[in-house]
Design an enzyme around this catalytic site. Sequence first.
Site, PDB file in Angstrom:
ATOM      1  N   LYS A  21       0.818  -1.226   0.000  1.00 31.15           N
ATOM      2  CA  LYS A  21       0.000   0.000   0.000  1.00 31.15           C
ATOM      3  C   LYS A  21       0.845   1.266   0.000  1.00 31.15           C
ATOM      4  CE  LYS A  21      -2.419  -0.704   3.732  1.00 31.15           C
ATOM      5  NZ  LYS A  21      -1.872  -2.005   4.168  1.00 31.15           N
ATOM      6  N   ARG A  96      -9.609   1.611   9.135  1.00 29.69           N
ATOM      7  CA  ARG A  96      -9.064   0.290   9.445  1.00 29.69           C
ATOM      8  C   ARG A  96     -10.021  -0.551  10.280  1.00 29.69           C
ATOM      9  NH1 ARG A  96      -3.325   0.647   8.783  1.00 29.69           N
ATOM     10  NH2 ARG A  96      -2.229  -1.210   9.453  1.00 29.69           N
ATOM     11  N   ARG A 135      11.408  -6.865   4.593  1.00 27.72           N
ATOM     12  CA  ARG A 135      11.438  -5.426   4.870  1.00 27.72           C
ATOM     13  C   ARG A 135      12.052  -5.156   6.245  1.00 27.72           C
ATOM     14  NH1 ARG A 135       5.829  -2.237   4.921  1.00 27.72           N
ATOM     15  NH2 ARG A 135       5.704  -2.945   7.066  1.00 27.72           N
ATOM     16  N   ARG A 141      11.897  -1.710  10.729  1.00 29.24           N
ATOM     17  CA  ARG A 141      10.695  -1.197  11.391  1.00 29.24           C
ATOM     18  C   ARG A 141      10.396  -2.005  12.642  1.00 29.24           C
ATOM     19  NH1 ARG A 141       5.313  -0.033   7.869  1.00 29.24           N
ATOM     20  NH2 ARG A 141       4.293  -1.021   9.643  1.00 29.24           N
ATOM     21  N   ARG A 152      -0.555  -8.324  13.527  1.00 25.70           N
ATOM     22  CA  ARG A 152      -1.098  -7.345  12.577  1.00 25.70           C
ATOM     23  C   ARG A 152      -1.994  -8.033  11.536  1.00 25.70           C
ATOM     24  NH1 ARG A 152       4.330  -5.293  10.850  1.00 25.70           N
ATOM     25  NH2 ARG A 152       3.285  -4.275   9.115  1.00 25.70           N
TER      26      ARG A 152
HETATM   27  P1  ADP Z   1       0.884  -2.053   7.956  1.00 30.17           P
HETATM   28  O1  ADP Z   1      -0.226  -1.795   6.979  1.00 30.17           O
HETATM   29  O2  ADP Z   1       2.094  -2.662   7.308  1.00 30.17           O
HETATM   30  O3  ADP Z   1       0.444  -2.821   9.179  1.00 30.17           O
HETATM   31  P2  ADP Z   1       0.894   0.776   8.755  1.00 30.17           P
HETATM   32  O4  ADP Z   1       2.077   1.644   8.604  1.00 30.17           O
HETATM   33  O5  ADP Z   1      -0.301   1.070   7.920  1.00 30.17           O
HETATM   34  O6  ADP Z   1       1.442  -0.680   8.508  1.00 30.17           O
HETATM   35  O7  ADP Z   1       0.412   0.774  10.295  1.00 30.17           O
HETATM   36  C1  ADP Z   1       1.315   0.507  11.346  1.00 30.17           C
HETATM   37  C2  ADP Z   1       0.564   0.532  12.674  1.00 30.17           C
HETATM   38  O8  ADP Z   1       0.006   1.854  12.893  1.00 30.17           O
HETATM   39  C3  ADP Z   1      -0.641  -0.408  12.805  1.00 30.17           C
HETATM   40  O9  ADP Z   1      -0.261  -1.709  13.184  1.00 30.17           O
HETATM   41  C4  ADP Z   1      -1.458   0.305  13.892  1.00 30.17           C
HETATM   42  O10 ADP Z   1      -0.918   0.059  15.172  1.00 30.17           O
HETATM   43  C5  ADP Z   1      -1.247   1.771  13.577  1.00 30.17           C
HETATM   44  N1  ADP Z   1      -2.309   2.305  12.690  1.00 30.17           N
HETATM   45  C6  ADP Z   1      -2.164   2.717  11.402  1.00 30.17           C
HETATM   46  N2  ADP Z   1      -3.336   3.141  10.907  1.00 30.17           N
HETATM   47  C7  ADP Z   1      -4.256   2.989  11.898  1.00 30.17           C
HETATM   48  C8  ADP Z   1      -5.645   3.222  12.011  1.00 30.17           C
HETATM   49  N3  ADP Z   1      -6.373   3.705  10.975  1.00 30.17           N
HETATM   50  N4  ADP Z   1      -6.255   2.960  13.193  1.00 30.17           N
HETATM   51  C9  ADP Z   1      -5.573   2.496  14.231  1.00 30.17           C
HETATM   52  N5  ADP Z   1      -4.259   2.215  14.205  1.00 30.17           N
HETATM   53  C10 ADP Z   1      -3.600   2.462  13.056  1.00 30.17           C
END
Ligand code: ADP
Length: 198
Positions: A21, A96, A135, A141, A152
């Site tokens: 994404k 989400r 990654r 990360r 996740r």
């Molecule tokens: P990925 O899609 O690889 O899990 P992201 O960078 O999108 O990584 O998100 C990393 C973390 O940030 C998530 O595991 C969550 O803890 C938090 N996060 C991101 N977006 C949201 C959201 N819309 N609501 C709640 N937590 C979020």
Amino acid sequence: MSSDSGSTARLVLLGPPGAGKGTQAARLAERLGVPAISTGDIFRANIKGGTELGRTAQEYTARGELVPDEVTNAMVRDRLAQPDAAQGFLLDGYPRNTAQVGELDAILGADGRALDAALEITADADVVVERLLKRAEIEGRADDTEPVIRRRLDVYAEQTAPVSGLYAERDLLVRVDGIGEVDEVTDRLLAALASQVG
Ligand code: ADP
């Protein structure tokens, strides 16, 4: 595009962790001339900067749990009120869960705005775990360790997968296969978007 929105593109990008994404969001946003807004990136910037928001976010991101809705929703509301988002945006990582879908509707509806499409990048669990572990070696990360990746993915299946169903019911969902070269996937997304929004 919805009939009243002219050249705007108000989009959300969905898909499991590791589907690509972030990479695709940057490319699509550039092609469409709208900002890519990643909630994960905003959280990481705040964690790095040692802000209060960052301290809260870290408690959850480190475990692979969602940051509480009240924190995330307020952050997205502020970001979408910035002038650069007035003509469109590409949201990556939001909504989400189904409650965030309702919140996004409320944020946009308050100004008479609405989404044009929800693009979903699909990828098998095996492929995404492999990509995320790779990654982890490159980017380091903090949430790319195997137990946190598994959490996740579970959170995605439980809380985020139902979001696609809601957008499908509204005929906004466009699914694109995320397996293949980065350029190929971008082309697929742009083609799918063109057919969805006309
Ligand atoms: P990925 O899609 O690889 O899990 P992201 O960078 O999108 O990584 O998100 C990393 C973390 O940030 C998530 O595991 C969550 O803890 C938090 N996060 C991101 N977006 C949201 C959201 N819309 N609501 C709640 N937590 C979020």
